[in-house]
Enzyme design. Structure first.
Site, PDB file in Angstrom:
ATOM      1  N   LYS C  94       0.879  -1.163   0.000  1.00 59.86           N
ATOM      2  CA  LYS C  94       0.000   0.000   0.000  1.00 59.86           C
ATOM      3  C   LYS C  94       0.916   1.212   0.000  1.00 59.86           C
ATOM      4  O   LYS C  94       1.580   1.505   0.992  1.00 59.86           O
ATOM      5  CB  LYS C  94      -0.910   0.001   1.232  1.00 59.86           C
ATOM      6  CG  LYS C  94      -1.826   1.212   1.264  1.00 59.86           C
ATOM      7  CD  LYS C  94      -2.679   1.259   2.511  1.00 59.86           C
ATOM      8  CE  LYS C  94      -3.364   2.630   2.606  1.00 59.86           C
ATOM      9  NZ  LYS C  94      -4.007   2.830   3.896  1.00 59.86           N
ATOM     10  N   GLY C 155      -9.014   8.879   9.568  1.00 56.25           N
ATOM     11  CA  GLY C 155      -9.376   8.908  10.983  1.00 56.25           C
ATOM     12  C   GLY C 155     -10.513   9.850  11.311  1.00 56.25           C
ATOM     13  O   GLY C 155     -10.894   9.976  12.463  1.00 56.25           O
ATOM     14  N   ALA C 181      -9.943   5.187   4.069  1.00 55.16           N
ATOM     15  CA  ALA C 181      -9.813   6.345   4.943  1.00 55.16           C
ATOM     16  C   ALA C 181     -11.093   7.155   5.106  1.00 55.16           C
ATOM     17  O   ALA C 181     -11.706   7.573   4.135  1.00 55.16           O
ATOM     18  CB  ALA C 181      -8.708   7.281   4.455  1.00 55.16           C
ATOM     19  N   GLY C 182     -11.470   7.357   6.350  1.00 49.14           N
ATOM     20  CA  GLY C 182     -12.575   8.254   6.661  1.00 49.14           C
ATOM     21  C   GLY C 182     -13.928   7.587   6.831  1.00 49.14           C
ATOM     22  O   GLY C 182     -14.894   8.235   7.195  1.00 49.14           O
ATOM     23  N   ASN C 203     -10.069   0.952   9.369  1.00 49.72           N
ATOM     24  CA  ASN C 203      -9.194   0.702  10.505  1.00 49.72           C
ATOM     25  C   ASN C 203      -9.715   1.412  11.744  1.00 49.72           C
ATOM     26  O   ASN C 203     -10.260   0.787  12.657  1.00 49.72           O
ATOM     27  CB  ASN C 203      -7.765   1.137  10.175  1.00 49.72           C
ATOM     28  CG  ASN C 203      -6.774   0.733  11.270  1.00 49.72           C
ATOM     29  OD1 ASN C 203      -7.141   0.278  12.340  1.00 49.72           O
ATOM     30  ND2 ASN C 203      -5.502   0.890  11.004  1.00 49.72           N
TER      31      ASN C 203
END
Lengths: 373, 71, 260
Positions: C94, C155, C181-182, C203
């Site tokens: 990644k 995040g 992400a997000g 995550n």
């Protein structure tokens, strides 16, 4: 890894079963969406969509004005050659037809172009029969170099070429490549294209992907309407478009709607389209692809063109002759590829466009943004 | 002789290999080679299979990296 | 099946391994999420505080997707990639390059440069990028195996704030699109899948939930639901009524050469 020209249209018969099974509910679902898939297009092309024609027309008109504004691009075809090494039973240029063959010389090309330029045209579509030996890549490269300084946009509707040849022409300033598959139905294709390079279905099918790989800015598609079932043929073209859009993402696309006209040799279209069919087809394309340029040629009669224009059309050919030298070099000879129904002079076409509250656009791209080397 | 592991000076035998130095640094005198590690010697990545063959010289700088949690 | 670089996955949920309270919770949450591809990072070894996550992840059979976090330039990312391949024994990568330490926003210029080189070096490159359709096509052209556009700042749990651009990326892409992400809630992951994303990566939303294991299961269900909904063909809001003057009346007033 991006040179895989592997597109094949989906199965004709299976697609036909799906398309003709579409219901009013499928059409309503397709109409209600904001983005439409090939499955939605199938519904919009199907007989089940006919009662929704007015709704389709309204939505198509709205979408077109939203994306393109109230503009119509005007261009003129310039026939440079009627020499042809193909045998296509619907076409007046077929090699077995006993017509005089003509390839414009540089001087004649200049005269024809100057005439169109005086009329106001900035976008010329060079058209030729397929005779690479007398009008091949060298000929078109010279023509582009010759006309380039005079004309804003030059497009080409000639035989399919190799990626390298397209690259040469791109460097010489070529704006657009038009290669109509005519029909995606392989048996019908072979039935009508019996001799010459055009008999090679796959070579033609991959032409636009090659042109895109060569960096050509606009890629023009088309189905010769009337050869096979227009609903299915257009669906296949839509799959082809989606395939090309993913590969040639730097290019834009146009779709033309050539409807078979009586040509030399008295060819009768085996699957003719009514005006209502044509309306449904144009609207279905617009709803399927809001950004697609939809182009209408002088094959259609003037009154009909004016009705079709607000439905989703974005470019028009005007003031057209369909034979080499037809504007000024030899205006009286009969070497036509097909007969033109819209015989109005350019100023009448422009007046009609303006009467319908559209602005005529003579060029939408300016070569002066390219700094010469 | 003196070498450096992640900028920390450590003493190893004069004929020490990279594998020896690593075991000494990680205080793992025996057992398998630790997994999830990468080592660069003087800025150049040394593949695992070469760790026990690579003899070190006075002042060599080893950079040690390991897998950690991350998104 | 999701296929990336000729490798098939039944799960369309990728998970990160960061921010969990303990390695045990992380492993339980991963198991609960059904994920088959997990990200992890590479750091300079701290011998007093060794993070023993590599072996358990490997033992559990996950395919590893190491990232290049910490790299601020293409050069650093290439260096990190080579270390990563060595440490974790996989060419999967990644690619993430963020020179900005506050929002960890990816640098498009360095990312494209690094991706091109890493593909030449034999890496299977999945770049983390802004939801920039042109950048995604450029990355595809240099041989990336997938693209990972961000839904929102990492995040931030804001969901698909880049939706209109994600839609274009999905429409144009020839490689899998993994929304990264997000994504803060399962409904947002389902939204991405309904729009046609091939997979999502989550995550923070799992790791920082009150009950990470249960949240992982919720994301698993949401991703499956979103994917199934996409396959099933989503219903649409009702049709707007047609308006204004008729455009097709001319067809009924004669002059139509109707042959159909």
């Amino acid at each position: 890894m991006l040179a895989d020209y592997d597109f094949q249209p989906p199965d004709w018969q299976a697609s036909g079963l799906s398309l003709y099974a579409k219901t009013a509910a499928d059409v309503e679902r397709a109409l209600a969406r904001s983005q439409r898939t090939t499955d939605d297009l199938m519904a919009l092309l199907s007989p089940a969509a006919r009662p929704y024609l007015e709704t389709m027309a309204q939505l198509s008109h709205q979408l077109t004005v939203q994306r393109f504004g109230r503009t119509q691009q005007l261009f003129a075809p310039l026939y440079v050659s009627n020499a042809c090494a193909n045998e296509c039973d619907y076409c007046g240029f077929s090699m077995s037809n006993r017509v005089r063959r003509k390839v414009l010389t540089a001087a004649e090309l200049a005269m024809e172009a100057a005439f169109l330029k005086r009329q106001g045209f900035e976008h010329l579509l060079l058209v030729a029969g397929e005779a690479p030996r007398v009008a091949g890549v060298d000929y078109f490269e010279r023509a582009l170099q010759q006309l380039g300084p005079e004309v804003a946009q030059i497009s080409l509707e000639v035989q399919p070429m190799s990626t390298d040849d397209y690259r040469r022409l791109h460097r010489a300033g070529l704006h657009a490549v038009l290669v109509y598959q005519e029909t995606y139905h392989r048996p019908t294709y072979h039935q009508h294209h019996t001799r010459g390079n055009k008999a090679d279905y796959d070579h033609r099918l991959a032409a636009l992907a090659r042109a895109g790989a060569a960096g050509i800015h606009r890629l023009g598609m088309g189905v010769l309407l009337g050869l096979a079932d227009w609903r299915l043929d257009s669906l296949m073209a839509a799959h082809h478009l989606r395939y090309l859009e993913r590969r040639c993402w730097r290019s834009r696309f146009s779709m033309s709607f050539p409807r078979l006209r009586p040509a030399e040799g008295g060819f009768i279209a085996p699957h003719p389209l009514s005006d209502a069919d044509l309306v449904q087809l144009i609207c279905a394309w617009r709803l399927f692809s809001p950004n697609l340029e939809l182009s209408l040629s002088t094959r259609e009669p003037a009154a009909l063109r004016e009705h079709l224009l607000p439905l989703g059309v974005t470019s028009l050919s005007a003031g057209s002759s369909t034979r080499p030298g037809g504007y000024v070099v030899e205006p009286d000879l009969a070497l036509e590829q097909f007969s033109i129904d819209d015989n109005r002079a350019l100023k009448d076409v422009v007046a009609a466009v303006q009467r319908l509250d559209y602005q005529p656009v003579w060029k939408d791209w300016d070569p002066h943004l390219h700094v010469s080397e | 002789m003196m070498i450096f592991c992640n900028s920390e000076g450590i003493e190893v035998a004069a004929d020490a290999t990279l594998a020896d130095a690593l075991a000494s640094y990680l205080e793992a005198s025996e057992g398998p080679t630790p997994k999830g590690l990468a080592v660069a010697c003087n800025g150049e990545v040394v593949p695992h299979p070469l760790w026990s063959q690579r003899h070190l010289a006075e002042g060599d700088r080893l950079d040690l990296f390991s897998a950690v949690a991350g998104g | 099946m999701l296929t990336i670089a000729n490798t098939s996955f039944s799960s369309r949920l990728l998970t990160g391994t960061g921010k969990f309270s303990t390695p045990a919770t992380m492993l339980d949450a991963l198991a609960s999420s059904g994920t088959e591809l997990v990200t992890l990072a590479l750091r300079r070894l701290d011998r007093r505080d060794r993070d023993a996550i590599f072996e358990p992840l490997q033992a559990a059979g996950y395919r590893l997707l190491p990232n290049t976090s910490g790299a601020r330039t293409a050069e650093e990312a290439i260096q990190a990639a080579q270390l990563t391949r060595e440490a974790m024994g996989t060419p999967w990568l990644k690619l993430e390059i963020h020179p900005d330490p506050r929002y960890l926003l990816p640098d498009p210029v360095e990312t494209l440069k690094a991706a091109e080189r890493l593909v030449q070096l034999g890496f299977i490159v999945l770049p983390y990028v802004h939801a920039d359709p042109v950048l995604c096509k450029r990355l595809e052209e240099v041989g990336c195996a997938a693209v990972m556009p961000l839904a929102a700042p990492i995040g931030s749990n804001q969901g698909l704030v880049t939706a209109p651009f994600i839609d274009i990326i999905i429409e144009q892409s020839r490689v899998p699109v993994i929304v990264d992400a997000g994504l803060g809630a399962p409904s947002q992951a389902a939204d991405a899948m309904e729009r046609g994303a091939d997979a999502v990566l989550v995550n923070t939303a799992i790791a920082t939930a009150t009950h990470p294991v249960a949240m992982a299961a919720a994301f698993k269900a949401a991703v499956e639901a979103g994917f199934q909904a996409r396959q099933a063909g989503l219903a649409t809001p009702g049709l707007r009524a047609a308006a204004s003057s008729p455009l097709t009346a001319f067809l009924e007033t004669g002059g139509d050469s109707d042959v159909g």
